[in-house]
Each structure stands twice: as C-alpha cells, then as structure tokens.
Design an enzyme around this catalytic site. Structure first.
Site, short mmCIF file in Angstrom:
data_model
loop_
_atom_site.label_atom_id
_atom_site.label_comp_id
_atom_site.label_asym_id
_atom_site.label_seq_id
_atom_site.Cartn_x
_atom_site.Cartn_y
_atom_site.Cartn_z
N TRP A 78 0.82 -1.22 0.00
CA TRP A 78 0.00 0.00 0.00
C TRP A 78 0.84 1.26 0.00
O TRP A 78 0.53 2.22 -0.70
CB TRP A 78 -1.00 0.00 1.16
CG TRP A 78 -2.08 -1.02 0.95
CD1 TRP A 78 -2.35 -2.10 1.72
CD2 TRP A 78 -3.04 -1.07 -0.13
NE1 TRP A 78 -3.40 -2.81 1.21
CE2 TRP A 78 -3.84 -2.21 0.08
CE3 TRP A 78 -3.29 -0.26 -1.25
CZ2 TRP A 78 -4.88 -2.57 -0.79
CZ3 TRP A 78 -4.32 -0.62 -2.11
CH2 TRP A 78 -5.10 -1.76 -1.88
N ASP A 129 -1.53 6.48 6.33
CA ASP A 129 -2.63 5.65 5.81
C ASP A 129 -2.92 4.61 6.88
O ASP A 129 -2.26 3.58 6.97
CB ASP A 129 -2.20 4.99 4.49
CG ASP A 129 -3.25 4.00 3.98
OD1 ASP A 129 -4.30 3.84 4.63
OD2 ASP A 129 -3.02 3.40 2.91
N LYS A 163 -12.17 -1.81 6.68
CA LYS A 163 -11.31 -2.70 7.46
C LYS A 163 -11.78 -2.73 8.92
O LYS A 163 -12.07 -3.78 9.46
CB LYS A 163 -9.85 -2.26 7.40
CG LYS A 163 -9.32 -1.92 5.99
CD LYS A 163 -9.36 -3.08 5.05
CE LYS A 163 -9.02 -2.81 3.59
NZ LYS A 163 -7.86 -2.05 3.24
C1 PLP Z 1 -7.37 -1.58 1.85
C2 PLP Z 1 -6.30 -0.56 1.90
C3 PLP Z 1 -6.19 0.46 0.94
C4 PLP Z 1 -7.12 0.57 -0.26
O1 PLP Z 1 -8.40 0.87 0.13
P1 PLP Z 1 -9.55 1.14 -0.96
O2 PLP Z 1 -10.70 1.52 -0.12
O3 PLP Z 1 -9.75 -0.13 -1.72
O4 PLP Z 1 -9.10 2.24 -1.84
C5 PLP Z 1 -5.17 1.38 1.08
N1 PLP Z 1 -4.32 1.32 2.11
C6 PLP Z 1 -4.38 0.34 3.05
C7 PLP Z 1 -3.38 0.32 4.16
C8 PLP Z 1 -5.37 -0.62 2.98
O5 PLP Z 1 -5.46 -1.58 3.91
#
Ligand code: PLP
Length: 361
Positions: free
Chosen positions: A102, A173, A197
């Site tokens: 990511w 993030d 998540k």
């Molecule tokens: C799942 C995830 C993403 C992507 O999320 P989307 O909602 O599909 O854009 C980005 N960063 C992390 C750390 C993630 O776990």
C-alpha cells in the site's frame, strides 16, 4: 443460519450487535418512518446521525479541536492523490516510507504530482521489517510532508513507533489500524482510513486533518479533491455515503460502550499474541515478519507445503472459518483479526490449526 468467523482483510467482519441494530432500524429509523438509506442528507434526522458520528469519533480518538474530520468517498486509494493535491502547498517534494504494497501504491500516485522520494524502503527484506528510525530513514527537510503506512494490510507489518519528522507534517494511511488502539492524533498532519477494514462498510473514507494545512490545493484540481471544500461543507459538498456514515456511527457507539480504544487495544493485543504464539510454537506454520513489527490486525502465515493450502482452506470453511486466503500477490494464508473479530473466533482458528497439523503435519 449460523454466522461464520470471517477473517477477510476487507470488506471485513462488523460487530454483530451493530448489524442487529442496523437491521432493527432498517425500515424505520427512530420513528422517522423511513430507512436511513432513504433520508435526505440535509434533513435534520441525518444531520443528527452525522454529527453524532463525528462527535463520537472525536471522543474515541481524543481528536484536538484544530483538526477537521471528513467523511468522504473514493476509498483510501483516492487519498493517495488527495494527499499530494492538498498538502504540497506550493512545494514540489514529498517523502514516502515504503514498507509494503500500500505504501508503494501511495508513492506511485504521488509521483504523478511531484518529486516523491523514497525516504526508506524495506523491499530488500521482502517487506518483513520496518526501517530503523535512526539509521534507515533519510528525511528531506524541504519535503512538503512525509507519508507512511503504519500497518501494511497485505504483508502484516506494523510500525512499533511513530516516525519523527520534525516540523514536516506526517501523513498516515491507517486504513487497517485506525480504532484498533489509541492514537496521538497531534503527532500527525493527516490521517486517513478506508472504512471497510475496521470502521464500517466500504464506500466511506475517514480523513482527520490539521486545519492549517488546508486551503492551498494544486491549481486545476477538481473541487471534489479539495479537502477545504469538504471541511467548509461538513462533508456535504455533494451527497455523502449516508448509510456507510450511519453504520460507522453505530460502530463508534459500540466502541464507546465497550471501553473505548484502550480496552480494544488490550483485546487486540491478546488476540494477536495468541495467534502468533500458536504459529511460532507449531513448527509447522510460519509467519515471515520480524517479531518486533508484527501486525495486530493482519496475520499472514504459510503452511510448510503450498500443496496443502487448498486443503487447509476447504477444511477451515467446513469449520465456519472463512476468507483465510492470503493476498494473491503474496500467497499463503492471512487472518485479519480486526476489532469486530471476537477472541472466541481467534481461539477457534487456533484450535482448528492445531487439529489440521495433527492430521497433515
Ligand atoms: C485496503 C487498503 C487500501 C485501499 O483501500 P480502498 O478503499 O480499496 O481504496 C489502502 N491502504 C491500506 C493500508 C489498505 O489496507
């Protein structure tokens, strides 16, 4: 119909009581005569829901008053672009710490907008470590911000420390870790997290941003990508993802009723410890990540022979343990054990893994 233990990395398990409440309120939210899904986002009923959710999130994370909380759309991936668009503020450099899939995606997007540098990368260890905070990160003090991913959802690597970036704003993030434990928000310029998540349904991304960083978006950027537009309009510049926002609000209430993030951190740490211990002691299953930076939320593990993988997944499914397949890019298994995964679910998984080893080990 029995509910399964769902170890999906996202969209992921939600607290059962939250789903029950949503179900009870589905047709008629508090005598409004309609579902939350059917309400005007500008009506007083939805305003109440929206404001309560923000207030509860502020309490949970002890968010200081000089931070804006935004409820946006487009997933965490849209933030990969919104961050440089808004936080470059006339500068042309940004630093990225790369510890997995990511953070690398975030870097690739930022390169479209500026000179995005890799301040550190753990690619050489196949993303099984985090960089040493003192010797392995080369910050550029003229960078507009530093971006990192505290928990890499796919590799299962987590920072046990907050990088010290001095006066340069730190951007995180936190898609797969926000609300899993207390966070010192004041250490960050901006935190973002896709909801699917640990927060609520997909379709919502939560952004927590220091107000003084707003107001200088890249020239020509779409208004929808300007944080200040959303902040000035209480995240209602356009129609927000109302139902996801409502459901996230129910999750915030559930967290508050269960002791908040300190209590959640204790449970999450216990769950992760039990699972890692079972893996390490088995002599059969293996987790590749350095023990000092193993994720509390996403636990990847391998069987000694990949030929056993499908057998493992099928038998697990028979035992109502689902979505244990690792990400297609890394293979093996992964158990995501977010807040809503009960300790009983993790214990059931551990017992299943022992039984599988007895039969096939
Ligand atoms: C799942 C995830 C993403 C992507 O999320 P989307 O909602 O599909 O854009 C980005 N960063 C992390 C750390 C993630 O776990």
């Amino acid at each position: 119909m029995q509910r399964v233990y769902n170890f999906s990395s996202g969209p992921a398990v939600l607290p059962e009581v939250v789903l029950q409440q949503a179900s009870a309120e589905m047709l008629n939210w508090r005598n409004s005569g309609m579902s939350v899904m059917e309400m005007s986002h500008r009506g007083s009923d939805f305003m109440t829901i929206a404001q309560q959710a923000e207030a509860d999130l502020r309490v949970l994370l002890a968010i200081p008053d000089n931070y804006k909380v935004l409820f946006l759309q487009g997933g965490a991936t849209s933030q990969f672009a919104m961050v440089p668009i808004n936080l470059l503020r006339g500068m042309n450099k940004a630093d990225y710490i790369c510890t997995g899939t990511w953070s690398n995606k975030a870097l690739a997007e930022a390169k479209r907008f500026c000179q995005a540098n890799t301040a550190a990368s753990t690619a050489k260890t196949h993303f099984t470590t985090v960089p040493d905070p003192v010797t392995s990160i080369a910050f550029d003090h003229s960078a507009a911000y530093v971006h990192y991913t505290p928990n890499e959802t796919i590799e299962g690597v987590e920072f046990p420390y907050i990088p010290d970036t001095g006066a340069v704003p730190l951007v995180a993030d936190m898609s797969s870790t926000l609300l899993s434990r207390p966070v010192d928000v004041s250490r960050y310029g901006l935190i973002y997290a896709g909801a699917q998540k640990n927060i609520g349904p997909a379709g919502l991304v939560v952004v927590i941003v220091r107000a003084d960083l707003l107001g200088q978006p890249l020239a020509g950027a779409p208004l929808m990508f300007d944080y200040k537009i959303h902040a000035d309009n209480s995240s209602m510049y356009n129609t927000p993802p109302t139902y996801s926002w409502y459901l996230a609000g129910l999750v915030f209430q559930w967290l508050l009723h269960n002791g908040g993030l300190t209590a959640m951190a204790e449970i999450n740490q216990r769950k992760a410890q039990a699972l890692y211990q079972a893996i390490d002691e088995s002599g059969f299953y293996k987790n590749p990540v350095n023990p000092g930076c193993r994720s509390w939320m996403n636990v990847p593990f391998n069987l000694p022979d990949p030929a056993l993988d499908n057998l493992f997944l099928d038998a697990a499914k028979q035992a109502s343990l689902v979505a244990l397949q690792g990400h297609r890019s890394v293979g093996g298994m992964r158990a995501s054990i977010y807040n809503a995964m009960p300790e009983r679910g993790v214990q059931t998984l551990i017992e299943f893994m022992r039984e599988f080893q007895r039969r096939y080990g």
